[in-house]
Design a protein around this motif. Structure first.
Motif, PDB file in Angstrom:
ATOM      1  N   ASP A 151       0.820  -1.201   0.000  1.00 39.25           N
ATOM      2  CA  ASP A 151       0.000   0.000   0.000  1.00 39.25           C
ATOM      3  C   ASP A 151       0.859   1.258   0.000  1.00 39.25           C
ATOM      4  N   ALA A 152       2.004   1.201   0.705  1.00 39.40           N
ATOM      5  CA  ALA A 152       2.881   2.362   0.742  1.00 39.40           C
ATOM      6  C   ALA A 152       3.463   2.650  -0.635  1.00 39.40           C
ATOM      7  N   SER A 153       3.810   1.601  -1.357  1.00 39.45           N
ATOM      8  CA  SER A 153       4.370   1.801  -2.690  1.00 39.45           C
ATOM      9  C   SER A 153       3.346   2.406  -3.627  1.00 39.45           C
ATOM     10  N   VAL A 154       2.071   2.020  -3.447  1.00 42.58           N
ATOM     11  CA  VAL A 154       1.007   2.617  -4.257  1.00 42.58           C
ATOM     12  C   VAL A 154       0.785   4.068  -3.873  1.00 42.58           C
ATOM     13  N   ALA A 155       0.835   4.337  -2.549  1.00 40.71           N
ATOM     14  CA  ALA A 155       0.604   5.698  -2.074  1.00 40.71           C
ATOM     15  C   ALA A 155       1.658   6.657  -2.582  1.00 40.71           C
ATOM     16  N   MET A 156       2.909   6.189  -2.706  1.00 34.92           N
ATOM     17  CA  MET A 156       4.003   7.074  -3.117  1.00 34.92           C
ATOM     18  C   MET A 156       4.208   7.102  -4.630  1.00 34.92           C
ATOM     19  N   SER A 157       3.473   6.251  -5.354  1.00 36.53           N
ATOM     20  CA  SER A 157       3.643   6.193  -6.805  1.00 36.53           C
ATOM     21  C   SER A 157       2.811   7.263  -7.485  1.00 36.53           C
ATOM     22  N   GLU A 158       3.334   7.874  -8.519  1.00 41.00           N
ATOM     23  CA  GLU A 158       2.575   8.866  -9.278  1.00 41.00           C
ATOM     24  C   GLU A 158       1.699   8.218 -10.337  1.00 41.00           C
ATOM     25  N   THR A 159       1.920   6.949 -10.581  1.00 37.67           N
ATOM     26  CA  THR A 159       1.126   6.247 -11.592  1.00 37.67           C
ATOM     27  C   THR A 159       0.552   4.993 -10.983  1.00 37.67           C
ATOM     28  N   GLY A 160      -0.212   5.156  -9.891  1.00 38.88           N
ATOM     29  CA  GLY A 160      -0.719   4.006  -9.170  1.00 38.88           C
ATOM     30  C   GLY A 160      -1.841   3.280  -9.848  1.00 38.88           C
ATOM     31  N   LEU A 161      -2.501   3.881 -10.866  1.00 39.80           N
ATOM     32  CA  LEU A 161      -3.656   3.248 -11.503  1.00 39.80           C
ATOM     33  C   LEU A 161      -3.251   2.440 -12.719  1.00 39.80           C
ATOM     34  N   PRO A 162      -3.901   1.278 -12.947  1.00 41.24           N
ATOM     35  CA  PRO A 162      -3.690   0.540 -14.193  1.00 41.24           C
ATOM     36  C   PRO A 162      -4.065   1.418 -15.378  1.00 41.24           C
ATOM     37  N   GLN A 163      -3.358   1.276 -16.478  1.00 42.97           N
ATOM     38  CA  GLN A 163      -3.570   2.167 -17.592  1.00 42.97           C
ATOM     39  C   GLN A 163      -4.881   1.924 -18.317  1.00 42.97           C
ATOM     40  N   GLN A 164      -5.551   0.775 -18.086  1.00 42.30           N
ATOM     41  CA  GLN A 164      -6.802   0.579 -18.795  1.00 42.30           C
ATOM     42  C   GLN A 164      -7.923   1.369 -18.158  1.00 42.30           C
ATOM     43  N   GLN A 165      -7.685   1.992 -16.959  1.00 33.29           N
ATOM     44  CA  GLN A 165      -8.714   2.799 -16.344  1.00 33.29           C
ATOM     45  C   GLN A 165      -8.505   4.249 -16.774  1.00 33.29           C
ATOM     46  N   PRO A 166      -9.332   4.785 -17.665  1.00 39.11           N
ATOM     47  CA  PRO A 166      -9.100   6.097 -18.221  1.00 39.11           C
ATOM     48  C   PRO A 166      -9.544   7.233 -17.335  1.00 39.11           C
ATOM     49  N   VAL A 167     -10.096   6.929 -16.154  1.00 41.74           N
ATOM     50  CA  VAL A 167     -10.564   7.973 -15.272  1.00 41.74           C
ATOM     51  C   VAL A 167      -9.920   7.789 -13.922  1.00 41.74           C
ATOM     52  N   ARG A 168     -10.049   8.818 -13.068  1.00 45.52           N
ATOM     53  CA  ARG A 168      -9.356   8.772 -11.795  1.00 45.52           C
ATOM     54  C   ARG A 168     -10.041   7.816 -10.831  1.00 45.52           C
ATOM     55  N   ALA A 169      -9.270   7.143  -9.982  1.00 48.15           N
ATOM     56  CA  ALA A 169      -9.820   6.310  -8.923  1.00 48.15           C
ATOM     57  C   ALA A 169      -9.431   6.919  -7.601  1.00 48.15           C
TER      58      ALA A 169
ATOM     59  N   VAL B 259      -8.035  -6.691   6.657  1.00 55.16           N
ATOM     60  CA  VAL B 259      -7.768  -6.359   5.258  1.00 55.16           C
ATOM     61  C   VAL B 259      -9.066  -6.172   4.495  1.00 55.16           C
ATOM     62  N   LYS B 260     -10.089  -6.944   4.826  1.00 55.89           N
ATOM     63  CA  LYS B 260     -11.329  -6.880   4.072  1.00 55.89           C
ATOM     64  C   LYS B 260     -12.055  -5.549   4.235  1.00 55.89           C
ATOM     65  N   SER B 261     -11.691  -4.735   5.292  1.00 51.79           N
ATOM     66  CA  SER B 261     -12.351  -3.461   5.502  1.00 51.79           C
ATOM     67  C   SER B 261     -11.860  -2.393   4.535  1.00 51.79           C
ATOM     68  N   ALA B 262     -10.720  -2.628   3.901  1.00 53.66           N
ATOM     69  CA  ALA B 262     -10.161  -1.633   2.995  1.00 53.66           C
ATOM     70  C   ALA B 262     -11.017  -1.541   1.735  1.00 53.66           C
ATOM     71  N   MET B 263     -11.603  -0.363   1.516  1.00 53.94           N
ATOM     72  CA  MET B 263     -12.474  -0.168   0.358  1.00 53.94           C
ATOM     73  C   MET B 263     -11.817   0.785  -0.633  1.00 53.94           C
ATOM     74  N   GLN B 264     -12.062   0.533  -1.901  1.00 52.40           N
ATOM     75  CA  GLN B 264     -11.587   1.399  -2.959  1.00 52.40           C
ATOM     76  C   GLN B 264     -12.794   1.909  -3.736  1.00 52.40           C
ATOM     77  N   SER B 265     -12.645   3.069  -4.357  1.00 54.15           N
ATOM     78  CA  SER B 265     -13.759   3.675  -5.057  1.00 54.15           C
ATOM     79  C   SER B 265     -13.304   4.158  -6.424  1.00 54.15           C
ATOM     80  N   LEU B 266     -14.116   3.895  -7.442  1.00 55.87           N
ATOM     81  CA  LEU B 266     -13.850   4.364  -8.796  1.00 55.87           C
ATOM     82  C   LEU B 266     -14.999   5.261  -9.223  1.00 55.87           C
ATOM     83  N   TYR B 267     -14.660   6.511  -9.598  1.00 56.95           N
ATOM     84  CA  TYR B 267     -15.671   7.472 -10.054  1.00 56.95           C
ATOM     85  C   TYR B 267     -15.442   7.769 -11.528  1.00 56.95           C
ATOM     86  N   VAL B 268     -16.542   7.760 -12.299  1.00 55.75           N
ATOM     87  CA  VAL B 268     -16.490   8.081 -13.724  1.00 55.75           C
ATOM     88  C   VAL B 268     -17.188   9.422 -13.935  1.00 55.75           C
ATOM     89  N   PRO B 269     -16.489  10.429 -14.420  1.00 60.87           N
ATOM     90  CA  PRO B 269     -17.109  11.752 -14.607  1.00 60.87           C
ATOM     91  C   PRO B 269     -18.087  11.756 -15.773  1.00 60.87           C
TER      92      PRO B 269
END
Length: 311
Positions: A46-64, A96-106
């Motif tokens: 999770d820390a590596s994702v938090a510090m990465s500037e490109t944390g999203l997979p490239q097939q997701q064209p919108v921000r997560a 671990v199961k409490s960790a939720m992620q959200s994807l918003y499509v504008p």
């Protein structure tokens, strides 16, 4: 029993096979030291994702955006920098199961993503899907505000539940569409294959079961079942397919797809019907100009209030 760190990383990414997940489960149950190792590796991930500037997979064209993981990632970064056992223990107390992620499509966009169980989701314009980093327990549960098309991967003994503001939709191995924008009176579910059950936890009405080829829509506070309309799922192709809808109904579609409030002040066109196809990427003003070829109306945009008025 040892486990490869790369296997854990694949697990955090949701790319493990069923056999690999079972290996991880048995490894976790075989000792407290293994559970601590799992948490430590999760923190690093999770820390590596938090510090990465490109944390999203490239097939997701919108921000997560991360919901519950934001605090955890911040704690993980501090842990890696200063080695504080306080943050490690804080992280360990959170499942671990409490960790939720959200994807918003504008508005005007759509997105595709693969969930941790390999289920596929198309997310429509102005929609939000919240889902856990890993599915545990008896049900795989996600939360939807908007519209989404699901192709659910089969998993023995574990159903798939889509929670919305009005109804929950429960499925097994199934393909179906759910249209449920929060704050809007409309709700509908369309079943293409498999089986779904619709229910409201706050209501005494019995659950409703749909068969393939059927759609259930909320009408006057009751779910009404009808055959599928062929144009309902074309939004995944970037199209608005209009089949014998009134002008006022079309404006409601435009509000959903373009995130634009539209007020129809011209009563003469409200009930007139229309058939045709429009590309979402062309925008709301292009769509209105296309309709002007068949309807006599004018429009103006109120920039201050972000309203289009039809007159």
């Amino acid at each position: 029993m040892k486990i490869d760190r790369h296997l854990l990383v694949r697990y955090f990414l949701g790319r493990c096979s069923s056999e690999e997940k079972e290996i991880i489960r048995l490894w976790l149950e075989s000792g407290e030291a293994h559970r601590q190792t799992f948490v430590h590796e999760r923190i690093r991930f999770d820390a590596s994702v938090a510090m990465s500037e490109t944390g999203l997979p490239q097939q997701q064209p919108v921000r997560a955006k991360s919901v519950a993981l934001t605090l955890l990632k911040a704690a993980a970064v501090v842990l890696l920098l200063v080695g504080s056992s306080y943050f490690f223990n804080l992280y360990r107390t959170l499942p671990v199961k409490s960790a939720m992620q959200s994807l918003y499509v504008p508005p005007g966009n759509r997105a595709f993503l693969t969930l941790p169980d390999s289920s596929s989701v198309w997310l429509n314009s102005n929609s939000t899907l919240s889902y856990p980093a890993a599915f545990d327990g008896k049900a795989r549960t996600v939360e939807l505000d908007g519209e989404a098309y699901f192709e659910v991967a089969k998993r023995n003994g574990q159903s798939f539940v889509v929670k919305t503001e009005k109804y929950h939709v429960e499925a097994l191995g199934t393909s179906f569409n759910v249209d449920a924008y929060a704050g809007k009176p409309d709700f509908s579910t369309t079943l293409y294959s498999g089986k779904v059950i619709l229910y409201n936890e706050q209501s005494h009405e019995p659950p409703l079961c749909l068969n393939p080829g059927e759609s259930a829509a909320l009408t006057h506070d009751l779910l009404q079942v009808s055959p599928i309309k062929t144009g309902d799922s074309h939004w995944r192709e970037g199209l608005i397919v209009i089949e014998d809808r009134t002008f006022e109904e079309i404006m409601q579609l435009f509000e959903k797809y373009f995130g634009q409030q539209i007020v129809v002040e011209n009563n003469r066109v409200k009930t007139l019907s229309y058939r045709g196809k429009l590309r979402i990427a062309d925008g709301v003003e292009h769509a209105l100009r296309v309709l002007q070829k068949d309807f006599r109306f004018a429009y103006r945009r109120d920039e201050d209030l972000n309203i289009i008025r039809i007159h």
